[in-house]
Design an enzyme around this catalytic site. Structure first.
Site, PDB file in Angstrom:
ATOM      1  CE  LYS A 159      -0.336  -0.341   5.041  1.00 40.68           C
ATOM      2  NZ  LYS A 159      -1.154  -0.812   6.165  1.00 40.68           N
ATOM      3  NE  ARG A 194      -6.548   0.315  11.026  1.00 38.30           N
ATOM      4  CZ  ARG A 194      -5.346   0.108  10.505  1.00 38.30           C
ATOM      5  NH1 ARG A 194      -4.466   1.106  10.454  1.00 38.30           N
ATOM      6  NH2 ARG A 194      -4.999  -1.076  10.031  1.00 38.30           N
ATOM      7  CE1 TYR A 223      13.175  32.283   3.848  1.00 39.49           C
ATOM      8  CE2 TYR A 223      13.234  29.887   3.770  1.00 39.49           C
ATOM      9  CZ  TYR A 223      13.094  31.112   3.139  1.00 39.49           C
ATOM     10  OH  TYR A 223      12.864  31.160   1.792  1.00 39.49           O
ATOM     11  CG  MET A 233       9.853  24.075  -0.621  1.00 47.73           C
ATOM     12  SD  MET A 233       8.953  25.066  -1.818  1.00 47.73           S
ATOM     13  CE  MET A 233       7.792  25.943  -0.771  1.00 47.73           C
TER      14      MET A 233
HETATM   15  C1  LIG Z   1      -0.457  -1.803   6.819  1.00 49.41           C
HETATM   16  C2  LIG Z   1      -1.078  -3.085   7.187  1.00 49.41           C
HETATM   17  C3  LIG Z   1      -0.308  -4.252   7.278  1.00 49.41           C
HETATM   18  C4  LIG Z   1       1.207  -4.227   7.213  1.00 49.41           C
HETATM   19  O1  LIG Z   1       1.668  -3.768   8.473  1.00 49.41           O
HETATM   20  P1  LIG Z   1       3.223  -3.591   8.802  1.00 49.41           P
HETATM   21  O2  LIG Z   1       3.240  -3.146  10.215  1.00 49.41           O
HETATM   22  O3  LIG Z   1       3.738  -2.560   7.879  1.00 49.41           O
HETATM   23  O4  LIG Z   1       3.868  -4.915   8.594  1.00 49.41           O
HETATM   24  C5  LIG Z   1      -0.955  -5.464   7.479  1.00 49.41           C
HETATM   25  N1  LIG Z   1      -2.307  -5.505   7.613  1.00 49.41           N
HETATM   26  C6  LIG Z   1      -3.074  -4.399   7.579  1.00 49.41           C
HETATM   27  C7  LIG Z   1      -4.538  -4.532   7.762  1.00 49.41           C
HETATM   28  C8  LIG Z   1      -2.489  -3.157   7.380  1.00 49.41           C
HETATM   29  O5  LIG Z   1      -3.251  -2.058   7.364  1.00 49.41           O
END
Ligand SMILES: *Cc1c(COP(=O)(O)O)cnc(C)c1O
Length: 375
Positions: A49, A148, A270, A316
């Site tokens: 992701k 969640r 800055y 920046m």
């Molecule tokens: C992001 C995520 C993972 C991976 O988690 P890591 O801590 O990066 O290994 C696995 N399962 C779900 C549902 C996630 O949201």
């Protein structure tokens, strides 16, 4: 390599870029093998992701496929569509957020498997299966205690009591997620595991998935049938407070754009938040908060292992370093200094910034020249 990569908006060539991000795909593969060894025969997916935690979902997934990984997780439907397009039909791609109302047909067209997080998502997916006259694959996510995302216990109980609950659905996976996996002593781990076990038994039998990176290190009772690591693949320590069992993956280096000699009393950057207490030699580097380096993070760069502290505010596009620790003339325009790498590990950078490696990686900007090695 200079000049061999064409300019694009997202990928400047090495000569034109201000900073170089080196991503070691060989290290990602090695990390996958290390996790597999711990899992002792249990299958292992790759979580890619957020564009592979900022490192390139397609490049990472292709590297993992060479290790036999055929199952990937993304968060958003769009990420899944892009990944399917790049990987072709073979791998299984789960979409963690599921398909939001109205997007089911798009998800189905890309042959993606939704992680169904609510009864409403399941009903919509069932309806599409009915309209198409075929079975559609799904994972069910149970909320075992993180509050969640996922089906609440009451939803699971209601689903279990509904004889047509899985009509038209091919149940590929039942999963949940740990809230406190990086704290092995936390009581929530065992509590979530027991709750997951209680609820999943109400559903039709299917492979089970529970552990993220840190969950793998909680031991066999947490492994189930499919692990879902992300962070550990990318070199983030899944066992905070203990030595990092993973191999580093990322190196970030920025170019020196100018070196200067400044006088005692000179204001730097800055707001003149820093004044030289004596004569100083400085270098200005071509990386700033627009590249994902948090403005409030005072830190240091390294050159040949020598620490070069930031002075003044992060701008920046640039940061000013005190390079007085180096012999005069040693560091020159165009030289690279290390921001993340062997002298300055990712997790240390995150600690200094008051955050976690996950956020450091996913904040990295798009102005770097990205160099993939070890593929
Ligand atoms: C992001 C995520 C993972 C991976 O988690 P890591 O801590 O990066 O290994 C696995 N399962 C779900 C549902 C996630 O949201």
């Amino acid at each position: 390599m200079t000049g061999t990569t064409p300019h694009t908006h997202t990928q400047p060539d090495e000569a034109a870029a201000g900073a170089i991000l080196t991503i070691d795909l060989g290290a990602i593969r090695e990390n996958y093998r290390r996790l597999k060894a711990r899992l002792d025969g249990v299958a292992c997916a790759g979580v890619v992701k957020a564009d592979g935690y900022g490192l390139g979902a397609v490049e990472v997934a292709n590297a993992l496929r060479k290790e036999g990984c055929d199952t990937f997780f993304v968060a958003h439907l769009w990420e899944g569509i892009v990944l399917r397009d790049a990987l072709g039909a073979a791998p299984t791609i789960f979409v963690l957020h599921g398909f939001l109302p109205g997007s089911e047909a798009q998800g189905e067209a890309a042959a993606l498997t939704p992680v169904v997080n609510s009864t409403a998502q399941l009903v919509a997916w069932r309806d599409l299966a009915h309209r198409l006259g075929k079975k559609l694959p799904a994972a069910i996510q149970i909320d075992s205690g993180m509050s969640r995302i996922g089906m609440a216990p009451v939803e699971v109980e209601a689903l279990a009591a509904d004889p047509s609950g899985f009509d038209g659905i091919e149940l590929k996976l039942v999963m949940s997620h740990l809230a406190c996996a990086d704290e092995p002593e936390h009581g929530a781990n065992e509590a979530e595991r027991l709750e997951f076990d209680r609820l999943r038994k109400m559903l039709p039998p299917a492979p089970l998935s529970f552990a993220n990176s840190s969950g793998i290190f909680l031991g066999k009772p947490y492994h189930h049938d499919l692990a879902r690591p992300g962070a550990a693949l990318y070199g983030i320590n899944p066992t905070p407070g203990h030595g990092n069992p993973m191999q580093p993956v990322v190196k970030l280096e920025a170019k020196v754009i100018q070196t200067r000699q400044i006088d005692a009393g000179a204001g730097v950057g800055y707001g003149h938040t820093f004044h030289a207490s004596g004569p100083l030699r400085t270098a200005t580097i071509a990386l700033g908060y627009a590249d994902g380096w948090h403005r409030r993070t005072s830190a240091a760069a390294f050159f040949e292992g020598i620490k070069l502290p930031f002075i003044g505010r992060v701008s920046m596009d640039s940061i000013i370093l005190d390079i007085s620790a180096l012999p005069a003339g040693r560091l020159r325009e165009g030289d690279l200094v290390e921001l993340i790498g062997p002298s300055h590990p990712l997790d240390t950078v995150a600690d200094v910034a008051g955050t976690i490696g996950y956020e450091v990686l996913t904040s990295l900007g798009h102005r770097f020249h990205r160099r993939y090695i070890g593929g």
